[in-house]
Motif scaffolding. Structure first.
Motif, PDB file in Angstrom:
ATOM      1  N   PRO A   2      29.749  70.309   9.410  1.00 46.04           N
ATOM      2  CA  PRO A   2      30.905  69.925   9.108  1.00 46.04           C
ATOM      3  C   PRO A   2      31.771  69.813  10.030  1.00 46.04           C
ATOM      4  N   GLU A   3      32.998  68.849  10.165  1.00 41.32           N
ATOM      5  CA  GLU A   3      33.984  68.849  11.056  1.00 41.32           C
ATOM      6  C   GLU A   3      34.532  70.197  11.323  1.00 41.32           C
ATOM      7  N   ALA A   4      34.925  71.138  10.216  1.00 41.90           N
ATOM      8  CA  ALA A   4      35.550  72.340  10.423  1.00 41.90           C
ATOM      9  C   ALA A   4      34.955  73.655  11.231  1.00 41.90           C
ATOM     10  N   MET A   5      33.348  73.227  11.362  1.00 40.78           N
ATOM     11  CA  MET A   5      32.558  73.945  12.370  1.00 40.78           C
ATOM     12  C   MET A   5      32.708  73.666  13.596  1.00 40.78           C
ATOM     13  N   MET A   6      33.046  72.367  14.071  1.00 39.11           N
ATOM     14  CA  MET A   6      32.704  71.751  15.382  1.00 39.11           C
ATOM     15  C   MET A   6      34.076  72.347  16.313  1.00 39.11           C
ATOM     16  N   ASN A   7      33.537  72.700  17.512  1.00 40.19           N
ATOM     17  CA  ASN A   7      34.706  73.172  18.341  1.00 40.19           C
ATOM     18  C   ASN A   7      34.986  71.892  19.285  1.00 40.19           C
ATOM     19  N   TYR A   8      36.292  71.595  19.790  1.00 48.86           N
ATOM     20  CA  TYR A   8      36.606  70.387  20.265  1.00 48.86           C
ATOM     21  C   TYR A   8      37.515  70.738  21.701  1.00 48.86           C
ATOM     22  N   GLY A   9      37.206  70.097  22.792  1.00 52.37           N
ATOM     23  CA  GLY A   9      37.551  70.260  24.091  1.00 52.37           C
ATOM     24  C   GLY A   9      38.316  69.163  24.590  1.00 52.37           C
ATOM     25  N   LEU A  10      39.126  69.218  25.569  1.00 53.33           N
ATOM     26  CA  LEU A  10      39.636  68.168  26.515  1.00 53.33           C
ATOM     27  C   LEU A  10      39.589  68.644  27.915  1.00 53.33           C
ATOM     28  N   ARG A  11      38.985  67.603  28.830  1.00 46.21           N
ATOM     29  CA  ARG A  11      39.002  67.926  30.154  1.00 46.21           C
ATOM     30  C   ARG A  11      39.778  66.820  30.871  1.00 46.21           C
ATOM     31  N   LEU A  12      40.425  67.334  32.169  1.00 49.23           N
ATOM     32  CA  LEU A  12      41.107  66.255  32.941  1.00 49.23           C
ATOM     33  C   LEU A  12      41.018  66.895  34.515  1.00 49.23           C
ATOM     34  N   THR A  13      40.754  65.944  35.412  1.00 49.43           N
ATOM     35  CA  THR A  13      40.931  66.348  36.712  1.00 49.43           C
ATOM     36  C   THR A  13      42.342  66.826  36.937  1.00 49.43           C
ATOM     37  N   ARG A  14      42.414  67.531  38.201  1.00 45.03           N
ATOM     38  CA  ARG A  14      44.021  67.834  38.379  1.00 45.03           C
ATOM     39  C   ARG A  14      44.786  66.661  38.824  1.00 45.03           C
ATOM     40  N   GLU A  15      44.033  65.557  39.251  1.00 43.44           N
ATOM     41  CA  GLU A  15      45.061  64.283  39.637  1.00 43.44           C
ATOM     42  C   GLU A  15      45.500  63.734  38.437  1.00 43.44           C
ATOM     43  N   GLN A  16      44.566  63.608  37.424  1.00 42.55           N
ATOM     44  CA  GLN A  16      45.059  63.197  35.895  1.00 42.55           C
ATOM     45  C   GLN A  16      45.932  63.964  35.546  1.00 42.55           C
ATOM     46  N   HIS A  17      45.965  65.341  35.414  1.00 35.90           N
ATOM     47  CA  HIS A  17      47.033  66.012  35.069  1.00 35.90           C
ATOM     48  C   HIS A  17      48.178  66.116  35.480  1.00 35.90           C
ATOM     49  N   GLY A 148      40.088  62.090   7.878  1.00 39.14           N
ATOM     50  CA  GLY A 148      41.337  61.986   8.038  1.00 39.14           C
ATOM     51  C   GLY A 148      42.083  63.557   8.204  1.00 39.14           C
ATOM     52  N   SER A 149      41.365  64.394   8.522  1.00 39.00           N
ATOM     53  CA  SER A 149      41.795  65.694   8.805  1.00 39.00           C
ATOM     54  C   SER A 149      42.056  66.105  10.325  1.00 39.00           C
ATOM     55  N   PHE A 150      42.890  66.993  10.351  1.00 39.56           N
ATOM     56  CA  PHE A 150      43.219  67.721  11.763  1.00 39.56           C
ATOM     57  C   PHE A 150      42.205  68.680  12.400  1.00 39.56           C
ATOM     58  N   ALA A 151      41.705  68.779  13.433  1.00 45.79           N
ATOM     59  CA  ALA A 151      40.986  69.980  14.102  1.00 45.79           C
ATOM     60  C   ALA A 151      41.362  70.152  15.201  1.00 45.79           C
ATOM     61  N   HIS A 152      41.981  71.439  15.520  1.00 43.24           N
ATOM     62  CA  HIS A 152      42.655  71.648  16.752  1.00 43.24           C
ATOM     63  C   HIS A 152      41.650  72.138  17.853  1.00 43.24           C
ATOM     64  N   PHE A 153      41.829  71.719  18.958  1.00 43.39           N
ATOM     65  CA  PHE A 153      41.104  71.792  20.097  1.00 43.39           C
ATOM     66  C   PHE A 153      40.850  73.202  20.548  1.00 43.39           C
ATOM     67  N   ASP A 154      39.970  74.069  20.889  1.00 43.38           N
ATOM     68  CA  ASP A 154      40.054  75.468  21.360  1.00 43.38           C
ATOM     69  C   ASP A 154      40.249  75.256  22.632  1.00 43.38           C
ATOM     70  N   ARG A 155      40.408  74.305  23.731  1.00 38.86           N
ATOM     71  CA  ARG A 155      40.860  74.361  24.807  1.00 38.86           C
ATOM     72  C   ARG A 155      40.913  73.038  25.388  1.00 38.86           C
ATOM     73  N   VAL A 156      41.894  73.315  26.310  1.00 38.84           N
ATOM     74  CA  VAL A 156      42.106  72.175  27.492  1.00 38.84           C
ATOM     75  C   VAL A 156      42.076  72.480  28.657  1.00 38.84           C
ATOM     76  N   CYS A 157      41.323  71.878  29.616  1.00 39.52           N
ATOM     77  CA  CYS A 157      41.031  72.347  30.955  1.00 39.52           C
ATOM     78  C   CYS A 157      41.482  71.110  31.967  1.00 39.52           C
ATOM     79  N   SER A 158      41.806  71.754  33.228  1.00 44.49           N
ATOM     80  CA  SER A 158      42.296  70.820  34.331  1.00 44.49           C
ATOM     81  C   SER A 158      41.713  71.484  35.451  1.00 44.49           C
TER      82      SER A 158
END
Length: 468
Positions: A2-17, A148-158
């Protein structure tokens, strides 16, 4: 799952950030926006988006206020088409100039509209995202899933000279066993460690003391990778090992010892090769990579993982040049800090493609290796040098402190990317990232994530970690 059990993350390089900061954080105090095209690491429990491209939304095309942003979606059509063609994700980014640390009701309506249209266009059932950047550069994000539901990311990393990790809010209290670390590095850094995962590739000479230091520093999760069994010759350099462990997998010996500490560190033991496709994907879900092996081909694979999945990579190397009749000529230790979008071990001259090829051939086809080496079609591969526990422990400690310095910049100068120690004469040298050329081979793969073939390598079977 289920989507509710999934952890989400976003990664960027410092240049992209930094590109995002320069565009969406405006001096006029009004919102601005951009789009990200992202690769994916789709795991059973984690879904990570890895940024490939940043496209600023032109200010002239937007209607901007301090709390709202609207823009014509026609601007994004070719961007969405490019992502859909490759199975990639689209992330919408905008600023909150006033520092509001949540998604607003206006954001909800805008995200449902835009991301819903992206879902309809792509039609692959995979999540797409929305992110907010606050003054100072901190980011938080969420996914709109197929239902159609929102799931918050547990982390964003640069990832750059500094590793900036922005975690979702939780009730955190440092455990007592790391309270002294809090005095040195702060409770915020300790919370990051408790919620981070580290992959350690090679758990013998430098790897086993490094694992011990990470575990006792409060790391939340360790992925240990090594294909080898404990031999009697290894006992002088594998922390935790006993004579009774001969014949057991190294990852089992070291992993069981970490669990026995009782600190709550989750341990994943991979008794296999770093180049196995399943291992690559397991390692790619971690937050940082530590390479503790002398295999050139294994280190090359780790550098590729770091690029494809936007990860920081710390490489640890030791050597002791012994004389045949006793004594030593030189004792060396080196620690490389590698950013996914900058130089690589290849562009730093640690090895070249010919040496990687030769090592793989020696392992997979020793007869052909001997034939080509004799005919001088390939260079010979250097045999392993002797190593001793104090040297390994020294190099491992430098690597762990390098990791801490990137999370919590306690050094006056955090710009050096290579530290080299000549312990036989007391000489220490340091080189900055600016002294190395960007890697032309791996630079084009940054953020690509899961691709077919994996890491853009049709065959990985000849690569992996050697005894170190």
């Amino acid at each position: 799952m289920p989507e509710a059990m999934m952890n989400y993350g976003l990664r960027l390089t410092r240049e992209q950030h930094r590109q995002l900061e320069d565009h969406v954080l405006r001096s006029d105090g009004l919102e601005a926006g951009a789009l990200l095209r992202c690769g994916r690491r789709v795991g059973r429990k984690r879904h990570i988006l890895t940024t490939i491209e940043v496209r600023p939304i032109p200010l002239a095309a937007c209607q901007r206020t301090a709390v709202n942003l609207t823009w014509p979606t026609d601007f994004a059509l070719d961007f969405i088409e490019a992502a859909a063609k490759r199975g990639q994700a689209v992330v919408k980014v905008h600023s909150h100039p006033g520092g509001f640390e949540h998604f607003s009701h206006l954001d909800d309506a805008a995200d449902y509209s835009f991301l819903g249209a992206v879902h309809d266009f792509c039609g692959d059932g995979q999540p797409h995202g929305s992110a907010v950047m606050l003054p100072g550069g901190r980011m938080f994000a969420r996914a709109l899933t197929a239902d159609g539901s929102f799931a918050h990311f547990d982390r964003v990393c640069s990832v750059g000279e500094q590793i900036s990790l922005w975690l979702s809010e939780c009730d955190y209290r440092p455990p007592e066993f790391v309270s002294r670390h809090a005095q040195a590095f702060g409770a915020g850094t300790l919370e990051q460690l408790q919620r981070m995962s580290a992959a350690v590739i090679g758990v013998s000479g430098t790897g086993s003391p490094l694992v011990a230091e990470l575990a006792r520093s409060g790391i939340g999760r360790l992925v240990l990778v090594d294909p080898k069994l404990v031999k009697e010759a290894n006992l002088n350099r594998i922390a935790f090992s006993r004579h009774a462990d001969i014949g057991r997998p190294k990852v089992e010996v070291v992993g069981d010892a970490v669990r026995a500490m009782g600190f709550g560190t989750e341990v994943v033991q991979v008794h296999g090769d770093v180049a196995d496709p399943d291992t690559v994907q397991t390692v790619a879900e971690c937050d940082i990579l530590f390479g503790c092996m002398d295999s050139l081909s294994g280190r090359d694979i780790l550098n590729r993982i770091a690029a494809f999945y936007t990860l920081p990579y710390i490489d640890v190397g030791v050597s002791l040049d012994a004389r045949p009749n006793g004594g030593v000529d030189a004792v060396w230790a080196s620690v490389h800090y590698l950013q996914p979008s900058r130089s690589s071990l290849r562009s730093r001259g640690v090895f070249n493609g010919e040496e990687v090829r030769a090592e793989a051939m020696r392992r997979n086809d020793p007869d052909e290796y001997a034939k080509q080496a004799e005919q001088r079609y390939i260079r010979g591969v250097e045999e392993g040098r002797p190593a001793v526990m104090p040297l390994n422990a020294f190099a491992s400690s430098v690597a762990v402190l390098e990791f801490f310095a990137r999370l919590h910049p306690f050094r006056y100068d955090n710009r050096f990317a290579l530290q080299r120690f000549a312990l036989h004469d007391g000489l220490t040298t340091r080189e900055a990232e600016s002294e190395f050329a960007p890697c032309p081979l791996l630079g084009k793969y940054v953020g690509q994530g899961d691709v077919d073939p994996i890491l853009n390598r049709p065959a990985l079977s000849g690569f992996g970690a050697r005894d170190s």
